[in-house]
Design a protein around this motif. Structure first.
Motif, mmCIF file in Angstrom:
data_model
loop_
_atom_site.group_PDB
_atom_site.id
_atom_site.type_symbol
_atom_site.label_atom_id
_atom_site.label_comp_id
_atom_site.label_asym_id
_atom_site.label_seq_id
_atom_site.Cartn_x
_atom_site.Cartn_y
_atom_site.Cartn_z
ATOM 1 N N UNK A 171 0.347 -10.444 -12.409
ATOM 2 C CA UNK A 171 -0.388 -9.639 -11.416
ATOM 3 C C UNK A 171 -0.909 -8.343 -12.033
ATOM 4 N N UNK A 212 -3.494 -2.470 0.022
ATOM 5 C CA UNK A 212 -4.339 -2.052 -1.089
ATOM 6 C C UNK A 212 -4.956 -0.714 -0.714
ATOM 7 N N UNK B 197 -0.126 -13.046 -4.467
ATOM 8 C CA UNK B 197 0.657 -12.156 -5.336
ATOM 9 C C UNK B 197 2.052 -12.709 -5.603
ATOM 10 N N UNK B 211 -4.172 -7.776 -6.818
ATOM 11 C CA UNK B 211 -2.884 -8.299 -6.325
ATOM 12 C C UNK B 211 -1.878 -7.172 -6.185
ATOM 13 N N UNK B 212 -0.819 -7.468 -5.449
ATOM 14 C CA UNK B 212 0.320 -6.557 -5.399
ATOM 15 C C UNK B 212 1.185 -6.823 -6.630
ATOM 16 N N UNK B 213 1.620 -5.764 -7.271
ATOM 17 C CA UNK B 213 2.432 -5.958 -8.472
ATOM 18 C C UNK B 213 3.894 -6.183 -8.083
ATOM 19 N N UNK B 214 4.155 -7.379 -7.598
ATOM 20 C CA UNK B 214 5.497 -7.738 -7.133
ATOM 21 C C UNK B 214 6.248 -8.505 -8.225
#
Lengths: 470, 470
Positions: A171, A212, B197, B211-214
């Protein structure tokens, strides 16, 4: 014969109120439903079997004139015979029981089903990608925008780099780039995570959810009546456009697309002018971004044209137009072949839409065109608007900033605050009218496309009756 | 009488191949469809009218034994008479034409429709929230998790602060907090932005999308056959669990929920052990996070139990279980009242699901229970697995790491690489079997729940025939 009489020979002549709303049977049913489902937002429990045309019947036997239409969605009245015929067709039954993975295994009737929807596509749009809800439609459109933006950046034909393929699995950029969609304050575009990041109408839609950090511009707030405030409103357009321009110039990550409702609906029926929308179009062209017009609530005839943005002759036409609600199906229209991703399986998922709902959308479109229902909405809306103008003069405290002139039945007005508005909505139910709000202080009319003068008369009389008691 | 004969007296006795695949008519139809829709992922064009039971017919007249079932979704065979009956019911027709805004205006049959689905809910789950696709179901579950996490943090009953209400409109903390969902490498949970994500199976699903940095943990890679590698596989479980634990301890933002497939399906049919899943459960409890089990692909009987995670007696039961595919409807099950948000309108949208698809899910569940179809899948799967073991001995190069013992027909194996796998899948179509892949190198069997020994024999003979030519 009027269109509502043609479809609904047994439509009631007037609302009928037999209990409080919700009545005792509704209250019991809401409580029971609460054991398996979150039923706290329920106003009452409907008897769809007994509902007909513009009238929604509840389980206590109350018959409401419905000018909310399942949050602006029911297009042709309850139990419309043309839609019942579509629902009983062999094609529909197959679509229900043999739901295809449309991307991998389309059916022999898939092209025909999609072509039928495209018959009522916005001017200039000749392709669609199908989804399942308004939020989904917007997010699928965002995906198309981001694919396009990055493809353009790397020169369209190039393969992905090893670094892109590796970083995206974490990601991280460059495979998962920092890009933004610009939207507006007071906008509503759905409540999933990316669509929710563009929504900006009420905190309750978004609280506690990661998002976001995408830019929001101001949407014009016009002075009403519009024809008496042209200079000030033009200045307001210029002010808001300069904010948009400034965001494109200064936002910390590239803005790949701009998302706008021609009329911000959930956010208060805030209308955009032709100058504002064309100004947005010009800015997107200047900055190499795409323009998405969200017609989830305004589409399919409700403003007197098939699509609300067609009132404005935006040139060139928008890149993507999203739809849902009155089409009972969802997705986005587009026209530029460059919006087809460079590889298969990029815009893809298991079902790629629901052919059952797509067949219904085609049947809705067919009826809308056959009976020129945008023209009906325009005729009835003009009739209704004049009557509401008269009521505005009579009750200026309770009908403020009347909005929607020349926009058919897509009409709204404001009250003093949320308390006054909510009291008005509740009071209207006591005289048999199911009516909805938007923003904190506004009332929005969202009747079906088969709402006619006789229904408008009942609505106006009911408003008069309630406001006369205030 | 066998279940397939009971439902489908006219089901073909064998596949029939009359052309290449795609044949000339399919090719022409795919090209025509391409004018209005992205048809590049289409294998062929189906004739759903002529398809029956386990056999999918295409427009060229090829009749395939279908062990892919619209990407693991068709539950009871094509044109199942029980589902046709449900599709023709007055209740279904009303759900199609009078689509309710289920949160605001539920119908008199809404509770019954939901209760019917809950009859086949996973053990311990007694409520559901409905959505529209697997990705949607997962994102709705994420919302429930984040609401819960923040409510717990602020002490459940407290109102939102002014700062929260203001910051959320700018997509900023504290109203829009930085929180994460932990998922796994090789996972697939959908392709919208938040679900995307958490997905980590192939770059093509995610490239070019923000994306979410998960966090992603490693999912165990076991050595097969399992019963000969117990010590090593237990060490692999421990290794992966320690990675999860470490991520909870060190990730830069709080992890509110953990999302896991009992069998990573799109990612390669990677099975989780009981020890691994219970270990995950224990970690979520220790760290005050929720456990979401994604049963979008594994649910509704395909592994020999109604829900795959029920093979493992995870204790306490998972907090949320998401579903879609074989139920033809989507959403999540849950049981803890604290997962109902503290206010109405937080988990909300216009339609809140599709009652038409929910009615179908109820009808599917009814048939699954009535005929104990998980037991049928178990019986047939055991029969099939033994035959595939024999083929594995015969063709060890082409049937590697056979997976799915005691998991009914939810069976997969690997080939050498993507080229070998894709050739095998294409070759199987030449002998009339429609079969799918997963990951880069694997074949996955995803037949209907009415796939029986006679179909398994045809499948095994076809595999044998193709592999004997290699």
């Amino acid at each position: 014969m009027s269109i509502s009489s043609l479809y609904f020979p047994t439509e009631p002549a007037a609302p009928q109120v037999v209990s409080s709303s919700p009545g005792p049977k509704s209250q019991a049913a809401i409580t029971a439903l609460g054991n398996v489902f979150d039923s706290r937002a329920a106003y009452f429990v409907s008897d769809y079997e007994k509902s007909v045309g513009n009238y929604l019947v509840d389980v206590d036997g109350n018959t409401y004139l419905d000018v909310y239409a399942q949050i602006a969605s029911i297009p042709l009245g309850y139990n419309n015979p043309a839609l019942i015929e579509a629902a009983k067709s062999d094609k529909m039954i197959r679509a229900i029981v043999d739901r295809p993975a449309l991307g991998n295994f389309p059916g022999k009737d898939s092209e025909e089903i999609i072509a039928e929807i495209l018959k009522v596509a916005p001017k200039g749009q000749d392709k669609l990608w199908s989804g399942l809800s308004g939020a989904d439609a917007n997010e699928l459109a965002f995906k198309a925008v981001f694919f396009w933006y990055q493809s353009k950046k790397r020169g369209y034909t190039t393969q992905f780099t090893a670094e892109e393929n590796e970083s995206v699995m974490k990601n991280q950029a460059p495979g998962s780039p920092d890009l933004a969609i610009l939207s507006f304050e007071r906008a509503f575009h759905g409540r999933l995570f990316a669509s929710g990041s563009t929504t900006c109408s009420k905190p309750i839609h978004k609280l506690d959810l990661p998002s976001f950090n995408w830019p929001k511009a101001e949407f014009p707030s016009y002075k009403y009546p519009l024809d008496q405030n042209e200079t000030e409103n033009a200045a307001e357009d210029a002010r808001c456009l300069s904010i948009v321009e400034n965001l494109f110039n200064t936002w910390k990550v590239p803005i790949a697309g701009l998302l706008v409702e021609p009329i911000q609906s959930e956010g208060g029926d805030n209308h955009a002018s032709k100058a504002f929308l064309q100004g947005l179009r010009d800015i997107t062209l200047k900055h190499g971004a795409l323009m998405i017009v969200d017609e989830v609530q305004t589409g399919v005839g409700a403003t007197g044209k098939l699509w609300a943005h067609e009132h404005f002759d935006i040139s060139p036409v928008p890149d993507l137009v999203t739809f849902s609600k009155k089409f009972q199906s969802a997705g986005y229209f587009f026209h530029d072949p460059e919006l087809v991703p460079n590889f298969a399986y990029r815009q893809f998922n298991t079902w790629c839409g629901d052919p059952a709902r797509m067949i219904l959308a085609g049947a809705i479109g067919h009826e809308v065109v056959k009976h020129d229902l945008p023209a009906v909405a325009k005729r009835v809306g003009d009739y209704l608007y004049k009557k509401l103008e008269a009521l505005q003069t009579k009750y200026p405290k309770y009908i403020r900033d009347l909005r929607g002139k020349d926009r058919a039945t897509f009409i709204a007005w404001s009250l003093a605050d949320v308390t006054a508005r909510n009291k008005f909505l509740a009071d209207m139910k006591t005289v048999g009218v199911n009516i909805g709000g938007c923003a904190e202080d506004s009332v929005r009319l969202r009747p079906t496309l088969v709402f006619e003068e006789k229904h408008a008369d009942i609505l106006v009389d009911a408003i008069d009756k309630i406001l006369s008691g205030y």
